[in-house]
Enzyme design. Sequence first.
Site, short mmCIF file in Angstrom:
data_model
loop_
_atom_site.label_atom_id
_atom_site.label_comp_id
_atom_site.label_asym_id
_atom_site.label_seq_id
_atom_site.Cartn_x
_atom_site.Cartn_y
_atom_site.Cartn_z
N CYS A 115 -31.31 -34.99 71.09
CA CYS A 115 -31.91 -33.93 71.91
C CYS A 115 -33.43 -33.95 71.90
O CYS A 115 -34.06 -33.33 72.76
CB CYS A 115 -31.41 -32.57 71.47
N HIS A 238 -36.27 -26.84 73.44
CA HIS A 238 -34.92 -27.38 73.59
C HIS A 238 -33.94 -26.21 73.66
O HIS A 238 -34.07 -25.23 72.92
CB HIS A 238 -34.60 -28.27 72.39
N ASN A 268 -26.41 -26.68 76.52
CA ASN A 268 -27.24 -27.72 75.90
C ASN A 268 -26.88 -29.08 76.50
O ASN A 268 -25.82 -29.62 76.20
CB ASN A 268 -26.98 -27.69 74.39
O1 UT7 Z 1 -28.77 -29.84 69.72
C1 UT7 Z 1 -28.08 -29.50 68.55
C2 UT7 Z 1 -26.66 -29.08 68.88
N1 UT7 Z 1 -26.04 -28.09 68.03
C3 UT7 Z 1 -26.54 -26.85 67.82
O2 UT7 Z 1 -27.57 -26.49 68.25
C4 UT7 Z 1 -25.66 -25.88 67.04
C5 UT7 Z 1 -26.46 -24.80 66.36
N2 UT7 Z 1 -25.57 -23.77 65.87
C6 UT7 Z 1 -25.14 -22.73 66.63
O3 UT7 Z 1 -25.55 -22.63 67.77
C7 UT7 Z 1 -24.24 -21.70 66.02
O4 UT7 Z 1 -24.11 -21.92 64.62
C8 UT7 Z 1 -22.83 -21.67 66.67
C9 UT7 Z 1 -22.92 -21.15 68.09
C10 UT7 Z 1 -22.19 -23.04 66.65
C11 UT7 Z 1 -21.92 -20.71 65.88
O5 UT7 Z 1 -22.53 -19.41 65.88
P1 UT7 Z 1 -22.59 -18.56 64.53
O6 UT7 Z 1 -23.22 -17.28 64.85
O7 UT7 Z 1 -23.22 -19.44 63.49
O8 UT7 Z 1 -21.07 -18.29 64.24
P2 UT7 Z 1 -20.21 -18.70 62.96
O9 UT7 Z 1 -19.97 -20.16 62.92
O10 UT7 Z 1 -20.80 -18.03 61.75
O11 UT7 Z 1 -18.86 -17.97 63.27
C12 UT7 Z 1 -18.72 -16.55 63.19
C13 UT7 Z 1 -17.30 -16.18 63.58
C14 UT7 Z 1 -16.24 -16.99 62.85
O12 UT7 Z 1 -15.14 -16.16 62.63
P3 UT7 Z 1 -14.89 -15.48 61.21
O13 UT7 Z 1 -14.79 -16.60 60.23
O14 UT7 Z 1 -16.07 -14.58 60.98
O15 UT7 Z 1 -13.60 -14.74 61.42
C15 UT7 Z 1 -15.86 -18.06 63.84
O16 UT7 Z 1 -14.56 -18.53 63.67
O17 UT7 Z 1 -17.12 -16.44 64.98
C16 UT7 Z 1 -16.00 -17.31 65.15
N3 UT7 Z 1 -16.27 -18.17 66.28
C17 UT7 Z 1 -15.99 -17.82 67.55
N4 UT7 Z 1 -15.42 -16.73 68.06
C18 UT7 Z 1 -15.27 -16.67 69.38
C19 UT7 Z 1 -16.87 -19.39 66.29
N5 UT7 Z 1 -16.96 -19.86 67.54
C20 UT7 Z 1 -16.41 -18.90 68.35
C21 UT7 Z 1 -16.22 -18.80 69.74
N6 UT7 Z 1 -15.65 -17.66 70.19
N7 UT7 Z 1 -16.59 -19.75 70.60
#
Ligand code: UT7
Length: 315
Positions: A115, A238, A268
Amino acid sequence: MNNPNASGSRIVGWGSDLPEKVLTNQDLADGGLDTSDEWIFERTGIRQRHVGGKTGEMSTNAGRKALEVAGVTGADIDLVIVATSTPDQLMPGTSATVHSELGIRGGACDMQAVCSGFSYALIAANGLIQTGLDRVLVIGADSLSPYVEWDNRSSAILFGDGAGAVVLERHSEETLLSFDLGADGDSRHIGFTDHGGKITMDGKEVFRTAVRAVTKSAQQAIDGAGLTAADIDWFVPHQANVRIIEAIASRVGIPMERAIVTIQDTANNSAATIPVALDTAVRDDRVQPGDTLLLGGFGFGMTWASAVMKWDPRD
Ligand code: UT7
C-alpha cells in the site's frame, strides 16, 4: 537523459479509475457475511468498494486521464512506474501493459511496496527527474478483490480495486519539499498473501503498527520541510481505516477537516488509495495551487512513506 541540470519536479497531470461494479456493505451482509453496514461503517468508515478491475486496464485508464490533464502523450513520457502488489501476471510487469496501451516512449517497471507503493514510486520518480529524466508517469494500482477471503468478515470488508496516476514533470523549483520512507521487515508476518493464497493479516497489529509508523514518519517529513502541522493544508493519507487516519491526524496535529477521506466509496485499494484521493480532492477543488500537502501511507511489509509537497500544477 535530457536535462542533467534539472532541479526539481512537480505534478502536472492526475487521474483515477475505479471498476464499475460496486459491492456495498449491505451486499456483503445480504450475501451471508455475518456483519452489518453499521458495524463496518463505524469501525472502518467504509460504505462500499469497487471490484472486478484488472490492474493493467485500470492503470491504463488512470494513466490516460493523467496524460490528458498534463496535455502530453505517451511519446513524452520517459518512464512509467506502476506501483502494485497485484500484477496481472507474475511477469512481465503490469507497466508493460500500460507501456503498450499508452504508447510510452521510455522505460517501464513495476514497484512493489504494497500500500505504500505509490508514495515510494513518486519519491523514486522525483529522484530520477533530478538526475535527468523529463517526465515520469507514476501509477498506483491494485486489484485486491481476487485475493479477498470473501467469507472472512475480519478482512473481506476492507478491500477493493482501483488505480490512480500522476504525471511528474521536471520543474525549475522543487515541489517535493521533504520525504521520509521506511520499513520494518521483521513485521512482514502481520500481513501477507502467499502465491495462490488470500490476504491474511493480524488486523489489530497492522492498525497499531500503522498508527505508530505513519505518525513518526509524517512528523519527520514535516520537520524535514521546515514546517509544522499547521502549515499542512491537506493530509492525503492511505485509506485503510478511517480510525487509523483519525489517530494519525490527531497525533500529528492535523484536524480531520484537512484530511482527504475517500474510503467510504473505495475501501482500501492499496497502492491506489493516495492517488485516487488526490485526484478526487483536486477535481472537487479542495486542493488549490499553492497548497501544502502531506501524503502518508503504510502497507504490509511493513512499509511506510510520507511526502510533503507544494501543489503547483501548470496553468
Ligand atoms: O493496508 C493495510 C491493510 N489492513 C489494515 O489496514 C487493517 C487494519 N485493522 C483494522 O482496520 C481493524 O483492526 C479491523 C477493521 C480489521 C477490525 O476492527 P477492530 O475494531 O480492531 O475489531 P476487532 O478485531 O477488535 O473485533 C471486535 C469484534 C469481535 O467480536 P468479539 O470478539 O468482541 O465478540 C469481532 O469478531 O468485532 C467482531 N468483528 C465483526 N463484527 C461484525 C470483526 N469483524 C467484524 C465484522 N462485522 N466485519
